[in-house]
Every structure is written in structure tokens, then in C-alpha cells.
Design a protein around this motif. Structure first.
Motif, PDB file in Angstrom:
ATOM      1  N   PRO A 208       0.800  -1.232   0.000  1.00 37.08           N
ATOM      2  CA  PRO A 208       0.000   0.000   0.000  1.00 37.08           C
ATOM      3  C   PRO A 208       0.827   1.273   0.000  1.00 37.08           C
ATOM      4  N   ASP A 226      -1.984  -5.687  -2.273  1.00 31.52           N
ATOM      5  CA  ASP A 226      -2.203  -6.288  -0.957  1.00 31.52           C
ATOM      6  C   ASP A 226      -3.704  -6.417  -0.688  1.00 31.52           C
ATOM      7  N   ALA A 228      -5.216  -6.428   1.925  1.00 32.64           N
ATOM      8  CA  ALA A 228      -5.619  -5.574   3.048  1.00 32.64           C
ATOM      9  C   ALA A 228      -5.785  -4.116   2.645  1.00 32.64           C
ATOM     10  N   ASP A 229      -5.399  -3.761   1.410  1.00 27.29           N
ATOM     11  CA  ASP A 229      -5.485  -2.372   0.942  1.00 27.29           C
ATOM     12  C   ASP A 229      -6.933  -2.063   0.571  1.00 27.29           C
ATOM     13  N   THR A 230      -7.594  -1.245   1.371  1.00 26.31           N
ATOM     14  CA  THR A 230      -9.027  -0.967   1.179  1.00 26.31           C
ATOM     15  C   THR A 230      -9.302  -0.055  -0.009  1.00 26.31           C
ATOM     16  N   ARG A 231      -8.274   0.501  -0.610  1.00 26.80           N
ATOM     17  CA  ARG A 231      -8.474   1.366  -1.780  1.00 26.80           C
ATOM     18  C   ARG A 231      -8.718   0.574  -3.054  1.00 26.80           C
ATOM     19  N   THR A 233     -10.058  -1.869  -5.958  1.00 24.69           N
ATOM     20  CA  THR A 233     -11.148  -2.552  -6.651  1.00 24.69           C
ATOM     21  C   THR A 233     -10.505  -3.609  -7.546  1.00 24.69           C
ATOM     22  N   THR A 234     -11.009  -4.831  -7.511  1.00 30.45           N
ATOM     23  CA  THR A 234     -10.387  -5.924  -8.245  1.00 30.45           C
ATOM     24  C   THR A 234     -11.254  -6.363  -9.427  1.00 30.45           C
ATOM     25  N   ASP A 237     -14.363  -7.772  -8.175  1.00 28.93           N
ATOM     26  CA  ASP A 237     -15.357  -6.748  -7.868  1.00 28.93           C
ATOM     27  C   ASP A 237     -16.091  -6.298  -9.127  1.00 28.93           C
TER      28      ASP A 237
END
Length: 343
Positions: A208, A226, A228-231, A233-234, A237
Motif C-alpha cells: 500500500p 495487498d 488488506a489495501d481498502t483502496r 477494486t479488483t 469486484d
């Protein structure tokens, strides 16, 4: 058809371990392989050795292959890269598997003529922007076809600033991004509204703190950000935004083309059309070998694609006319094309 088996592994946004496990499972099979950023497919004419949970057989497997080539299973509806990927798999497949794949491609092409689409990897950016704000600055990590398509789409959307970062500077960079920086310089770049990560599986996972962006779209397979990176979008998604349930009418339309292909497929070598196509195919193969010997610099799969496409185009109308004739007349005409025995 009855022996056809298609084993599938969904790999969109997979971890490195999950992606490698899918590749190991695919390698245990014998057959043609289609690998995309969303999935791995094995097409074979023998039982699955691992009893894979995602497995289709017979007619459902053929319908799946046609829909795959038509882009109906792609996140970007109708994306055109998948057709080329299935075609390359056919060019490298054993003859019996290749014949099935080419028939699936035929149905997909007919469908695509009815529903033309220019969707590509860049369409994933447009899809993501249904959820994310349109950025004033775009940072793209990668130098492959996906990165190129994202930059091109960014230009089309009028994003004022596009920065490319990659391990090497691709030749298309000057036309599609404002600047290029080595991937190692990524952490020191200024903050961007959106970063799109389109890196290969051999690239490092980006932590991140190394991605200077307010939002991130990770299109890599395996995932290169990562979890855990809340930013982030995959691709997974984006599947939620793709509205697959709304595509049911398109599958119904594709079925019409599949039925036509299967009907033609049922014409065995004793029928006029079957004899005609077999005679022309023998000539195609003979000419293919001659061209390959004379022009070794042309890849075999390119010659296969060109000659198959040309023959399919030339045979379409004569085959239709043969079907309309009485059998005796049709057989007499086909006699003109049968190879003559050499003395």
C-alpha cells in the motif's frame, strides 16, 4: 461431441498461490488450453484426470466454448481479445480438438456479426468508473496489452494527466501517456486520483505505501496488490458490475447460431456437403504444407488461421447451394472436386 470435456478455473483476482495451483491442475490435463486474465480452460476429448469441480461435458461444453469465444463470459461484454485467444488454442490443438474449437468459433463469429462489439481491456476502466469517481489523473502500472488499452481508454475519456510506470518503456507510450517512469520509481511519484495495476505474475506484489493513489484498480492475474489495501477494486469486484444475469437473451441468440453449426456438423463424409468440405480440406492441408516449406519465416499458427478463414469464407455459399440441390445432382457436382488417384 459426446467425449468433449472442458475444465475451468476462475482466476480473476486470484492470489499467487491460487493461480499457481490452477496452473498445476491445468498442466495435469491433456488438451488445448485457453489462458486469460479471468480464467484457465482446458479442452479435451478424454476424461478429466482430477475430477475438477468446474467441468462441462458434451453439448453443454460446446455451448460454453461458443459463448466463451463470443465474449459472453467476459467481464467486458463481447471483448474481442478472447476470440483470438480461443483461435490460437485451436491452432495449437490436436486435430480433433481443433475441429471442435473451430466450430465453436464459427458460431461465435456469426453471433458477433449480429452483435458487433469493440470492447477490450480498456472497457474495464469504463466499468470501474461506474463505482469510482472519474479521475483527473491516472497512473497505470504495466506495459502489456491491458496497460495499453487502459491508457487508450483514459485518453478517450479525456483524463487530463496519464502517467505510465513499468519495468520497460513500451513503444506505444508517447501516444498514450504523458510520461513514463521506471516501476522502481513508483513510490516517489506524486499522488494520482486513480492507479490501475496491470502487471504480470512475475512482478512484485505492490504494498500500500508504494502506490501513490487515492483509489486503485487491480486488473492483474494473479493479483498484484495487498488484499488488506481498502483502496483496491479488483477484477472480481468488477464481475458484480458486469450484470451477467441481464445477458440471458444474448445466450438465447447465440443458441440459434450454435444449432446451425451443429446441424452442419451432422453432415457426414458421405453427404454431398461433407464430401465437398473434406475434398477442399485435403487441398488446404496440402497447400498449407507447401507454403510452410517455402516460407518457414511465417509462424505455423498464422498460416493455419489465414487458410482456415479463407476456406471457410469460400465454402459458405457453395455449401448452401449444394444443400438446396437434389442429392444425385449434388453428388455429381462434388465429384468434380474429389482428388484423383495418381497412376
Amino acid at each position: 461431441m459426446a467425449k468433449l470435456v472442458v475444465c475451468s478455473w476462475e482466476t480473476a483476482s486470484a492470489s499467487t498461490d491460487a493461480f499457481q495451483a490452477a496452473n498445476r491442475a491445468a498442466a495435469a490435463h491433456t488438451g488445448a488450453i485457453v489462458t486469460t486474465c479471468q480464467r484457465i480452460e482446458i479442452i479435451a476429448l478424454e476424461p478429466c484426470p482430477l475430477a475438477c469441480p468446474a467441468q462441462r461435458t458434451g453439448l453443454p461444453a460446446f455451448r460454453y466454448l461458443a459463448a466463451l469465444a463470443a465474449g459472453l463470459h467476459s467481464i467486458a461484454l463481447g471483448e474481442h481479445e478472447i476470440l483470438g485467444q480461443v483461435r490460437r488454442a485451436a491452432d495449437e490443438a490436436p486435430p480433433q480438438v481443433a475441429a471442435i474449437l473451430h466450430r465453436a468459433i464459427s458460431a461465435a463469429r456469426a453471433f458477433r456479426r449480429q452483435y458487433p462489439s469493440d470492447a477490450d481491456a480498456g472497457s474495464l476502466l469504463r466499468l470501474a468508473l461506474q463505482r469510482l469517481p472519474t479521475p483527473a489523473s491516472l497512473l497505470v502500472a504495466g506495459s502489456g496489452p491491458t496497460a495499453a488499452a487502459i491508457c487508450r481508454t483514459g485518453r478517450a475519456l479525456g483524463i487530463p494527466r496519464i502517467t505510465l510506470t513499468a519495468r520497460t518503456c513500451p513503444p506505444w507510450q508517447p501516444a498514450r501517456s504523458d510520461t513514463w517512469h521506471h516501476l522502481g520509481a513508483l513510490p516517489s511519484l506524486p499522488n494520482h486520483d486513480l492507479a490501475v495495476v496491470a502487471l504480470g505474475g512475475d512482478a512484485p506484489v505492490l504494498q500500500p505505501s508504494t502506490i501513490p493513489a487515492t483509489a486503485i484498480l487491480d486488473l492483474s492475474t494473479p493479483r498484484r496488490t495487498d488484499p488488506a489495501d481498502t483502496r483496491v477494486t479488483t477484477l472480481a469486484d468488477l464481475r458484480e458490475l458486469a450484470a451477467f444475469e441481464a445477458r440471458a437473451p444474448l445466450f438465447t441468440e447465440l443458441d440459434r447460431h450454435i444449432e446451425r453449426v451443429i446441424a452442419h456438423w451432422s453432415e457426414d463424409s458421405a453427404s454431398p456437403v461433407g464430401r465437398f468440405r473434406r475434398a477442399i480440406e485435403l487441398r488446404r492441408r496440402s497447400d498449407l504444407e507447401r507454403i510452410a516449406r517455402r516460407h518457414p519465416e511465417i509462424p505455423r499458427h498464422v498460416l493455419e488461421t489465414i487458410t482456415r478463414s479463407l476456406v471457410a469464407h469460400l465454402l459458405h455459399e457453395p455449401s448452401q447451394r449444394l444443400r438446396a440441390l437434389d442429392p444425385a445432382t449434388a453428388h455429381a457436382i462434388v465429384d468434380l472436386f474429389e482428388p484423383q488417384e495418381q497412376p
